[in-house]
Design an enzyme around this catalytic site. Structure first.
Site, PDB file in Angstrom:
ATOM      1  N   THR A   1      46.321  35.557  42.544  1.00 13.28           N
ATOM      2  CA  THR A   1      47.755  35.261  42.494  1.00 13.28           C
ATOM      3  C   THR A   1      48.631  36.418  42.949  1.00 13.28           C
ATOM      4  O   THR A   1      49.561  36.208  43.714  1.00 13.28           O
ATOM      5  CB  THR A   1      48.171  34.855  41.066  1.00 13.28           C
ATOM      6  OG1 THR A   1      47.816  35.888  40.161  1.00 13.28           O
ATOM      7  CG2 THR A   1      47.506  33.573  40.655  1.00 13.28           C
ATOM      8  N   VAL A   2      48.364  37.633  42.524  1.00  9.80           N
ATOM      9  CA  VAL A   2      49.241  38.759  42.851  1.00  9.80           C
ATOM     10  C   VAL A   2      49.141  39.127  44.318  1.00  9.80           C
ATOM     11  O   VAL A   2      50.132  39.443  44.959  1.00  9.80           O
ATOM     12  CB  VAL A   2      48.908  39.982  41.959  1.00  9.80           C
ATOM     13  CG1 VAL A   2      49.710  41.200  42.364  1.00  9.80           C
ATOM     14  CG2 VAL A   2      49.173  39.635  40.504  1.00  9.80           C
ATOM     15  N   GLU A   3      47.961  39.075  44.873  1.00  9.94           N
ATOM     16  CA  GLU A   3      47.768  39.444  46.266  1.00  9.94           C
ATOM     17  C   GLU A   3      48.292  38.366  47.220  1.00  9.94           C
ATOM     18  O   GLU A   3      48.129  38.473  48.416  1.00  9.94           O
ATOM     19  CB  GLU A   3      46.273  39.678  46.529  1.00  9.94           C
ATOM     20  CG  GLU A   3      45.666  40.769  45.702  1.00  9.94           C
ATOM     21  CD  GLU A   3      45.872  42.126  46.312  1.00  9.94           C
ATOM     22  OE1 GLU A   3      45.950  42.206  47.537  1.00  9.94           O
ATOM     23  OE2 GLU A   3      45.971  43.095  45.560  1.00  9.94           O
ATOM     24  N   GLY A   4      48.870  37.330  46.719  1.00 10.70           N
ATOM     25  CA  GLY A   4      49.327  36.204  47.529  1.00 10.70           C
ATOM     26  C   GLY A   4      48.537  34.991  47.105  1.00 10.70           C
ATOM     27  O   GLY A   4      47.323  34.963  47.245  1.00 10.70           O
TER      28      GLY A   4
ATOM     29  N   SER B   1      43.662  39.002  41.506  1.00 15.39           N
ATOM     30  CA  SER B   1      43.438  39.061  42.948  1.00 15.39           C
ATOM     31  C   SER B   1      43.823  37.761  43.644  1.00 15.39           C
ATOM     32  O   SER B   1      44.194  37.776  44.805  1.00 15.39           O
ATOM     33  CB  SER B   1      41.973  39.405  43.243  1.00 15.39           C
ATOM     34  OG  SER B   1      41.132  38.384  42.790  1.00 15.39           O
TER      35      SER B   1
END
Length: 145
Positions: free
Chosen positions: A98-101, A96
Site C-alpha cells: 500500500t505505501v509504495e503505491g 510494501s
C-alpha cells in the site's frame, strides 16, 4: 529436515516440498525481475510501465512466498519472538503493497492503462498530436490516422 513427524522428515512431505518448490521458483522469478529492471535503468531507460509491472508482481509474489513460508515453518511462525524469522516479513507485506503505491492502482492505471495505450497502433500518436503547440498543424496528421 531436522524436525520429524510420523518418523519422516517434515521436509519430505509432498505438501512441504510443493511449498518449498514454489518459494524457490518465485524467488528465481523475482531475481529475474530485479535484473531486467536494473539493466533497463543502467542503460539510461525510464521504463515506467515495466517497473510498475515488476513492482506489482514482486509484492504479490512476496505475499505468496511469505504465506508459504508460514505454512512450512508452522508454529514457530505464529509466535512472536527471536526464533520467528518470518514475523517482520509478514508485517511488512501490507506496507510494501500500500505505501509504495497500491497494487490495485498500479494494476489498473499503469499496467492496463499505459500498456494498452502504448500497444494501440494509433492511440499514443493521437494523444501526442492533441498536446501539440499548434493545434491546426496537428489536425492534418490527426485526421489521416
Amino acid at each position: 529436515r531436522i524436525r520429524q513427524q510420523f518418523k519422516i522428515s517434515v521436509g519430505k512431505f509432498e505438501g512441504v516440498q510443493e511449498a518449498n518448490s514454489e518459494i524457490a521458483s518465485d524467488a528465481y522469478m523475482l531475481e529475474a525481475f530485479r535484473y531486467l529492471v536494473t539493466c533497463g535503468l543502467n542503460q539510461g531507460g525510464k521504463p515506467a510501465v515495466m517497473t510498475a509491472i515488476a513492482k506489482y508482481y514482486a509484492t504479490e509474489t512476496m505475499r505468496k512466498i511469505v504465506n508459504h513460508g508460514m505454512d512450512v515453518v508452522g508454529g514457530r511462525a505464529i509466535q512472536m519472538g527471536p526464533r520467528n524469522f518470518l514475523a517482520l516479513n509478514y508485517q511488512a507485506i501490507p506496507v510494501s503493497i500500500t505505501v509504495e503505491g497500491a497494487n490495485i492502482l498500479s494494476r489498473s492505471l499503469m499496467i492496463f492503462g499505459q500498456g494498452s495505450m502504448r500497444c494501440h497502433p494509433y492511440l499514443y500518436k493521437e494523444l501526442q498530436l492533441l498536446q501539440a503547440e499548434d493545434p491546426k498543424a496537428a489536425l492534418t496528421p490527426f485526421d489521416t490516422m
